[in-house]
Motif scaffolding. Sequence first.
Motif, short mmCIF file in Angstrom:
data_model
loop_
_atom_site.label_atom_id
_atom_site.label_comp_id
_atom_site.label_asym_id
_atom_site.label_seq_id
_atom_site.Cartn_x
_atom_site.Cartn_y
_atom_site.Cartn_z
N THR A 1 0.85 -1.12 0.02
CA THR A 1 -0.20 -0.06 -0.04
C THR A 1 0.99 1.30 -0.03
N ARG A 2 0.09 2.34 -0.26
CA ARG A 2 0.77 3.69 -0.03
C ARG A 2 0.21 4.28 1.39
N LEU A 3 1.05 5.12 1.86
CA LEU A 3 0.38 5.99 2.88
C LEU A 3 -0.95 6.80 2.63
N GLY A 4 -2.10 6.74 3.35
CA GLY A 4 -3.09 7.59 3.21
C GLY A 4 -3.04 8.84 3.93
N LYS A 5 -3.73 9.54 4.31
CA LYS A 5 -3.68 10.93 4.80
C LYS A 5 -5.07 11.05 5.68
N ARG A 6 -4.64 11.93 6.91
CA ARG A 6 -5.75 12.31 7.58
C ARG A 6 -6.28 13.73 7.60
#
Length: 247
Positions: A175-180
């Motif tokens: 996966t890639r990092l998501g964002k909050r």
Amino acid sequence: MRILLCNDDGYFAPGIEHLARALAELAEVTVVAPERDRSGASNSLTLDRPLSLRRAASGFYYVNGTPTDCVHLAVTGMFDELPDMVVSGINIGANMGDDTIYSGTVAAATEGFLLGVPSLAISLCSKAGEHFETAARVACELVGLLQRQALPEPALLNVNVPDVPYEQLRGQVVTRLGKRHKAEPVVRTLSPRNETVYWVGAAGGAQDAGEGTDFYAVQQHQVSVTPLQVDLTHYAQLALVRGWLAQ
């Protein structure tokens, strides 16, 4: 195979105990962890005082410093040779998206990576901590894979494991990092001495959490494996900033 095991929850945390027992079936494990909970310490090094290294009755070593201190001290001052791998965890709670910037768990693995050692950060995605054995089993699978088929260059892998029985996992995905979303505001209150004090607010909810992100994978009961890098350069803005400075 020799593994350096660290965390950010402290040497007494249940996650590191589960992981040490599981990894001992595969390798020679040395635990060097903070003497207390240092969650959120990020990549900080202690430079204003000396560090001490002590050994607990469990055989685990503990340091009066940060997770980064622990790995740096162990690799550069405790071992005669580099360990084959640094593993950090099992963290109680996810380290996904923006969390990785603040995480002491990820920071310990990052320090190993910076010192030239393949490194894994392992997190169990809940605060309940009901299935440490699932995360430990996943960690052992990844360590075993790296033993059998090493990557051609040192890797820094951020691994987030759903807090479910192992049989309920739906595989492992890259996966890639998501964002909050932006974090909640600080909470202002009064101390017993009637002084105004502030608590850091809760992290924001997931904003970029679509398919392909770590948030999405964990929601689907999949193990999220995200390769990380340390280079913070924003390459897409290099030309923009050059032009701005030239005006």
